[in-house]
Design an enzyme around this catalytic site. Structure first.
Site, PDB file in Angstrom:
ATOM      1  CG  ASP A 109      -0.999   3.300   5.700  1.00  0.00           C
ATOM      2  OD1 ASP A 109      -2.119   3.613   5.265  1.00  0.00           O
ATOM      3  OD2 ASP A 109      -0.144   4.139   6.026  1.00  0.00           O
ATOM      4  CD  GLU A 155      -4.640   0.709  -3.081  1.00  0.00           C
ATOM      5  OE1 GLU A 155      -5.812   0.765  -2.671  1.00  0.00           O
ATOM      6  OE2 GLU A 155      -3.767   1.550  -2.760  1.00  0.00           O
ATOM      7  CG  ASP A 178      -1.799   1.245   1.288  1.00  0.00           C
ATOM      8  OD1 ASP A 178      -2.636   1.414   0.383  1.00  0.00           O
ATOM      9  OD2 ASP A 178      -1.635   2.044   2.239  1.00  0.00           O
TER      10      ASP A 178
END
Length: 291
Positions: free
Chosen positions: A256, A159, A67
């Protein structure tokens, strides 16, 4: 490679990095081209080389979700973050701030339509030099960190962020002015300073060269969903702390890290992947799993 003499014709330059296959051990290579680049007042020679490299062996390392954030540069699903300090020291930041204020005063005193003065040009060059120092330090950290990650993990899941859309201005229009414009501007600067896109670009070619794979998965919901029970609630996240709103679960931890685990578990919903095709198929087949 920093050039000493940028004028046409023969010139000397200082070697600052070995050329793979040319100036250090390994498969023999050759120089196929070069170009002269000016960056922040300094001239550099960039060489293009060609060499034979063996086909990479499939990486047998574990799978990890990453992340990308502001408070924590890179949060990994195994709970080990990758952090960095400020790109400029306090003194360098203050020097840059003074230079920017100085340039504003010089622009205000400049007569419209007149050429830029030598003093203003010199100030611009000093600002560019300070910002180039910060960028070099950021790129150096990114190279070292991505090299370590590519060598450790066989599948890296990130992502599929639309960074351009995330960095849009919040000023709005005269009819519909934006909200929290100053806060959004600060967030945009922080996102730009982290250079999330460059991190993934470096990871993609480094993992591919080592037989690994970078997988991109859908971004929505990863920071609001509990990785343990799957309950999704925006109220679960409070800054860097995540506390599951479902009383039957109640998991708490770093927000996170929770998002990184969700990213890793989302490898079955691949948006795109670069690297070993066999590893890509394995990542698609893997079901979501709890930490």
């Amino acid at each position: 490679m920093r050039s000493i003499c940028p004028r046409p014709g023969g010139c000397g330059f200082r070697w600052t990095k070995d050329l793979p296959g040319v100036t250090k051990g390994g498969p023999a290579g050759r120089i196929t081209g070069a170009r002269l680049v000016k960056q922040a007042g300094a001239w550099h020679i960039v060489f293009r080389t060609e060499r034979q490299v063996p086909a990479p062996v499939r990486h047998s390392g574990p799978q990890v979700g990453i992340d990308r954030g502001i408070n924590l540069a890179l949060a990994l699903s195994d709970g080990t973050p990758r952090e960095h300090g400020p790109w400029l020291t306090c003194g360098e930041k203050e020097h840059l701030r003074r230079l920017e204020k100085k340039s504003a005063r010089q622009r205000a005193a400049r007569t419209p339509g007149r050429p830029t003065s030598k003093r203003l040009t010199r100030t611009y060059d000093q600002i560019a030099k300070a910002r180039a120092t910060a960028k070099r330090r950021a790129v150096d950290w990114q190279h070292k960190t991505t090299t370590e990650l590519a060598g450790t993990f066989g599948v890296v899941v990130v992502e599929d962020l639309k960074i351009t859309n995330m960095g849009r201005s919040a000023t709005g229009t005269v009819e519909r002015p934006g909200r929290n414009v100053r806060q959004k501007a600060g967030l945009n600067r922080a996102i730009s300073g982290e250079a999330w896109g460059r991190t993934v670009t470096l990871l993609e070619y480094k993992t591919r060269d080592r037989g690994g794979l970078v997988v991109k998965v859908p971004a929505p919901g990863t920071s609001q969903t509990c990785h343990r029970c799957g309950h999704r609630d925006p109220a679960s996240r409070d800054g860097t702390r995540f506390s599951c709103a479902d009383p039957r679960c109640g998991w708490t931890g770093h927000a996170d890290t929770n998002a990184a685990i969700n990213i890793r578990n989302a490898a079955g919903t691949v948006v795109s992947g670069r690297g070993d095709l066999g590893a890509a198929r394995s990542a698609k087949r893997q079901p979501p799993r709890a930490a």
